[in-house]
Design an enzyme around this catalytic site. Structure first.
Site, short mmCIF file in Angstrom:
data_model
loop_
_atom_site.label_atom_id
_atom_site.label_comp_id
_atom_site.label_asym_id
_atom_site.label_seq_id
_atom_site.Cartn_x
_atom_site.Cartn_y
_atom_site.Cartn_z
N ARG A 175 2.05 -12.56 -7.61
CA ARG A 175 1.09 -13.02 -6.59
C ARG A 175 -0.34 -12.88 -7.14
O ARG A 175 -0.54 -12.42 -8.26
CB ARG A 175 1.23 -12.18 -5.32
CG ARG A 175 0.86 -10.71 -5.54
CD ARG A 175 1.04 -9.90 -4.29
NE ARG A 175 0.19 -8.71 -4.31
CZ ARG A 175 0.26 -7.73 -3.45
NH1 ARG A 175 1.13 -7.76 -2.47
NH2 ARG A 175 -0.56 -6.69 -3.53
N ILE B 132 -3.93 -12.77 -8.62
CA ILE B 132 -4.52 -13.17 -9.90
C ILE B 132 -3.43 -13.40 -10.95
O ILE B 132 -3.48 -14.35 -11.73
CB ILE B 132 -5.55 -12.10 -10.36
CG1 ILE B 132 -6.73 -12.04 -9.38
CG2 ILE B 132 -6.03 -12.39 -11.78
CD1 ILE B 132 -7.72 -10.91 -9.63
N ASP C 59 7.03 -8.23 -12.84
CA ASP C 59 6.53 -7.50 -11.67
C ASP C 59 7.55 -6.44 -11.27
O ASP C 59 8.66 -6.40 -11.83
CB ASP C 59 6.22 -8.46 -10.51
CG ASP C 59 5.00 -7.98 -9.70
OD1 ASP C 59 5.03 -6.83 -9.20
OD2 ASP C 59 4.03 -8.73 -9.60
N ASP D 170 9.04 -1.90 -13.58
CA ASP D 170 7.86 -1.12 -13.21
C ASP D 170 7.24 -0.64 -14.52
O ASP D 170 7.87 0.11 -15.27
CB ASP D 170 8.29 0.07 -12.33
CG ASP D 170 7.10 0.89 -11.88
OD1 ASP D 170 6.10 0.99 -12.65
OD2 ASP D 170 7.15 1.44 -10.77
N ALA E 64 -1.24 -6.32 -14.13
CA ALA E 64 -0.77 -5.47 -13.02
C ALA E 64 -1.78 -4.37 -12.74
O ALA E 64 -2.32 -3.75 -13.65
CB ALA E 64 0.58 -4.86 -13.38
N LEU F 127 -12.84 11.71 -3.60
CA LEU F 127 -12.22 12.62 -4.58
C LEU F 127 -11.65 13.88 -3.93
O LEU F 127 -10.52 14.29 -4.23
CB LEU F 127 -13.26 12.96 -5.66
CG LEU F 127 -12.79 13.73 -6.87
CD1 LEU F 127 -11.61 13.07 -7.54
CD2 LEU F 127 -13.94 13.88 -7.86
N TYR G 200 -9.55 4.65 -9.61
CA TYR G 200 -9.50 3.25 -10.06
C TYR G 200 -10.63 2.97 -11.06
O TYR G 200 -10.40 2.36 -12.11
CB TYR G 200 -9.63 2.37 -8.81
CG TYR G 200 -9.52 0.88 -9.03
CD1 TYR G 200 -8.30 0.29 -9.36
CD2 TYR G 200 -10.64 0.06 -8.87
CE1 TYR G 200 -8.20 -1.10 -9.52
CE2 TYR G 200 -10.54 -1.32 -9.03
CZ TYR G 200 -9.32 -1.89 -9.35
OH TYR G 200 -9.22 -3.25 -9.51
N THR H 177 -7.98 -12.20 -2.85
CA THR H 177 -6.53 -11.95 -3.00
C THR H 177 -6.09 -10.99 -1.89
O THR H 177 -6.91 -10.53 -1.10
CB THR H 177 -6.20 -11.26 -4.35
OG1 THR H 177 -6.77 -9.96 -4.35
CG2 THR H 177 -6.70 -12.05 -5.54
P1 NAD Z 1 -2.48 -7.77 -6.25
O1 NAD Z 1 -2.27 -6.45 -5.60
O2 NAD Z 1 -2.47 -8.98 -5.40
O3 NAD Z 1 -1.44 -7.97 -7.44
C1 NAD Z 1 -1.14 -6.95 -8.36
C2 NAD Z 1 0.26 -7.17 -8.87
O4 NAD Z 1 0.58 -6.10 -9.76
C3 NAD Z 1 1.30 -7.14 -7.73
O5 NAD Z 1 2.15 -8.26 -7.84
C4 NAD Z 1 2.02 -5.84 -7.96
O6 NAD Z 1 3.37 -5.84 -7.50
C5 NAD Z 1 1.91 -5.67 -9.47
N1 NAD Z 1 2.13 -4.27 -9.85
C6 NAD Z 1 1.57 -3.18 -9.29
N2 NAD Z 1 2.07 -2.07 -9.86
C7 NAD Z 1 2.95 -2.48 -10.80
C8 NAD Z 1 3.80 -1.78 -11.69
N3 NAD Z 1 3.85 -0.46 -11.73
N4 NAD Z 1 4.59 -2.50 -12.51
C9 NAD Z 1 4.57 -3.87 -12.48
N5 NAD Z 1 3.79 -4.56 -11.64
C10 NAD Z 1 2.99 -3.88 -10.80
O7 NAD Z 1 -3.84 -7.64 -7.04
P2 NAD Z 1 -4.85 -8.74 -7.59
O8 NAD Z 1 -6.01 -8.77 -6.67
O9 NAD Z 1 -4.15 -9.99 -7.93
O10 NAD Z 1 -5.34 -8.00 -8.91
C11 NAD Z 1 -4.84 -8.27 -10.21
C12 NAD Z 1 -5.62 -7.43 -11.21
O11 NAD Z 1 -7.02 -7.69 -11.09
C13 NAD Z 1 -5.46 -5.93 -11.00
O12 NAD Z 1 -5.44 -5.28 -12.26
C14 NAD Z 1 -6.68 -5.54 -10.23
O13 NAD Z 1 -7.01 -4.19 -10.38
C15 NAD Z 1 -7.72 -6.46 -10.85
N6 NAD Z 1 -8.89 -6.72 -10.03
C16 NAD Z 1 -8.80 -7.42 -8.86
C17 NAD Z 1 -9.95 -7.66 -8.13
C18 NAD Z 1 -9.94 -8.46 -6.84
O14 NAD Z 1 -11.00 -8.68 -6.27
N7 NAD Z 1 -8.81 -8.93 -6.36
C19 NAD Z 1 -11.18 -7.17 -8.55
C20 NAD Z 1 -11.22 -6.45 -9.74
C21 NAD Z 1 -10.08 -6.25 -10.48
#
Ligand code: NAD
Length: 469
Positions: A240, A242, A261, A284, A312, A320, A376, A410
């Site tokens: 899903r 990004i 995933d 995972d 991921a 904290l 994070y 997202t």
């Molecule tokens: P999301 O939560 O929609 O998708 C993250 C995906 O990673 C999910 O499908 C989840 O199941 C998978 N995942 C989580 N833990 C996992 C694991 N242990 N093993 C395998 N898969 C795993 O998040 P997103 O918004 O699409 O973000 C994607 C990336 O971009 C992430 O690294 C996030 O930190 C980064 N990011 C997102 C934003 C934003 O605004 N959405 C901003 C900065 C950074």
């Protein structure tokens, strides 16, 4: 999650209301629609300061575009650029600088030798910046200050960063962007993929960024419509958001994609991978045996991998003092440690092919820090350190880079409280959130075989967020 305000202000009534109330009126960004869409169209103005080293390369890249090229001239203040333009003229650059608006202003500032020369920026941009069209592009080419031997030259080249970032803030309301490419000496032949990306609709939400381009001996030519043909990509977190957009975009560019995933997301993941003829891997990435499982899967199905996208990620927010131990551990493990272990195993088993690409996802939180996100931000800042160190170690044409998304629409950002979400959306030069495809397009540019001079960069996909550098 859709941005209702953005839609509203782009209706005639909403626009008038926003104007009369003094509210931001973001422009709906123009994104890439078709793979064969020209990277640049319309009237484009090109200039160079004296001694510009990129102008010849720019000439050949831009003459291959669908744009009408104009060379800055006809005004005392543009003398410098017209001198350099003598080199460009035989490449087909017209000497005519008239025209109603420009879809791009491109300036080769790599010849600046000291602070006095900075006047060339004013001379080129002052008479032209108001002629930049909606969705326009400003692109400045400089020399990486780290490669300048003399302090005045380093000062002038570093100054370009402040200039470009400020221009970005002035033109954002038009949905226009400004970016800077810093070349290493002799890296002119590596400019093409980055010039194409930053002038195109693919970089719609990449604004105020600085990219270092290094010297490489080869500059592969690629099929611009499907540059990743024959490449195999691993995308983690692909079910899903990004990750799904990255999988789609790399497949659009010709790659065969392994989407990975967690097991509970397998059904969603399979929807993504089956639509692009890819393969799904339920895993995972924090499990102890995950690196082996991934390596075995790659080995069995493809015998090697070209593109590894560590997308991921999770957030587990708490201040904290209130943060449970497992929130800390999980966040570091998913966002940082797992990537390192997977790369290590792929490299030990010689599965990452020559000229491979590794792309990691950082975050603006990792650059600026964020309330309630010590875990994070620590992990995402660690990603930057990892990428910068690895870039110096990787061999055989393999590059590693990071993207640092800002506010992207997202499920992760949809879960934010309303006021924080609205602030996140508007606090950038383009006054809107980005889309997953904006991150994906940036990754596709890193992955192009023609981007082999792009190594060790952290590019923010954030519409030039007001927070962070
Ligand atoms: P999301 O939560 O929609 O998708 C993250 C995906 O990673 C999910 O499908 C989840 O199941 C998978 N995942 C989580 N833990 C996992 C694991 N242990 N093993 C395998 N898969 C795993 O998040 P997103 O918004 O699409 O973000 C994607 C990336 O971009 C992430 O690294 C996030 O930190 C980064 N990011 C997102 C934003 C934003 O605004 N959405 C901003 C900065 C950074």
């Amino acid at each position: 999650m859709s941005d209702v305000y953005l839609k509203l202000v782009n209706t005639p009534m909403g626009k008038t209301a926003a104007q009369s109330l003094g509210l931001p009126a973001p422009v709906t960004l123009k994104r890439q629609k078709r793979t064969d869409q020209p990277f640049l169209e319309g009237d484009v103005l090109v200039g160079a300061a004296n001694g510009g080293k990129a102008i010849a390369a720019l000439g050949s890249i831009l003459t291959a575009s669908a744009a009408n090229l104009h060379h800055a001239s006809g005004n005392d203040s543009l003398k410098d650029s017209s001198k350099a333009g003598n080199k460009a003229a035989p490449l087909g650059l017209s000497q005519d600088s008239t025209g109603p608006t420009f879809s791009a202003l491109v300036f080769d500032a790599s010849g600046l030798k000291g602070p006095d020369d900075l006047r060339a920026l004013y001379d080129f941009f002052h008479p032209t910046i108001k002629k930049l069209a909606r969705h326009g592009r400003v692109l400045v080419i400089g020399q990486d200050p780290a490669t300048c031997r003399k302090a005045p030259q380093a000062a002038a080249q570093q100054a370009l960063e402040g200039f470009v970032r400020s221009v970005g803030k002035e033109i954002g309301k038009k949905g226009a962007t400004a970016n800077l490419l810093w070349m290493a000496p002799g890296a002119e032949n590596q400019l093409e993929s980055s010039v194409r990306f930053f002038l195109s609709a693919r970089s719609a939400y990449v604004d105020g960024q600085v990219v270092r381009i290094g010297k490489r001996t080869d500059a592969p030519t690629t099929n611009p419509v499907a540059p990743l043909t024959g490449k195999v990509a691993l995308v983690t977190g692909a079910s899903r958001g990004i990750g799904a957009a990255i999988a789609d975009t790399l497949a659009r560019d010709g790659a065969t994609v392994i989407g990975l995933d967690i097991p509970p997301a397998l059904e969603e993941l399979e929807k993504v991978t089956s639509a692009i003829n890819g393969k799904a891997l339920a895993c995972d990435i924090t499990d102890d045996n995950a690196p082996k499982l991934i390596a075995d899967f790659i080995d069995e199905h493809f015998g090697g991998i070209d593109l590894v996208i560590h997308n991921a990620g999770i957030t587990r927010d708490k201040t904290l003092g209130n943060m449970p131990e497992h929130f800390w551990d999980m966040t570091i493990a998913v966002n940082l440690t797992a990537e390192e272990h997977i790369n290590e195993t792929l490299s030990q088993r010689a599965l990452l092919r020559d000229n491979g690409r590794i792309v990691c996802i950082s975050s603006i939180s990792g650059i600026a820090g964020n309330f309630g996100q010590t875990n994070y931000a620590t992990a995402k800042c660690g990603v930057i350190g990892y990428v910068e160190a690895m870039a110096k170690q990787l061999k055989n044409g393999i590059t590693i880079n990071a993207v640092a998304p800002g506010f992207i629409e997202t499920q992760m950002t949809a879960a934010m409280p309303f006021t924080i979400r609205e602030a996140g959306r508007r606090m950038n030069s383009l006054s809107q959130g980005g889309l997953p495809v904006d991150v994906a397009e940036t990754i596709a540019w890193y992955c192009s075989p023609a981007s082999n001079g792009v190594n060790g960069n952290v590019v923010r996909v954030c519409g030039q967020s007001l927070i962070g550098k």
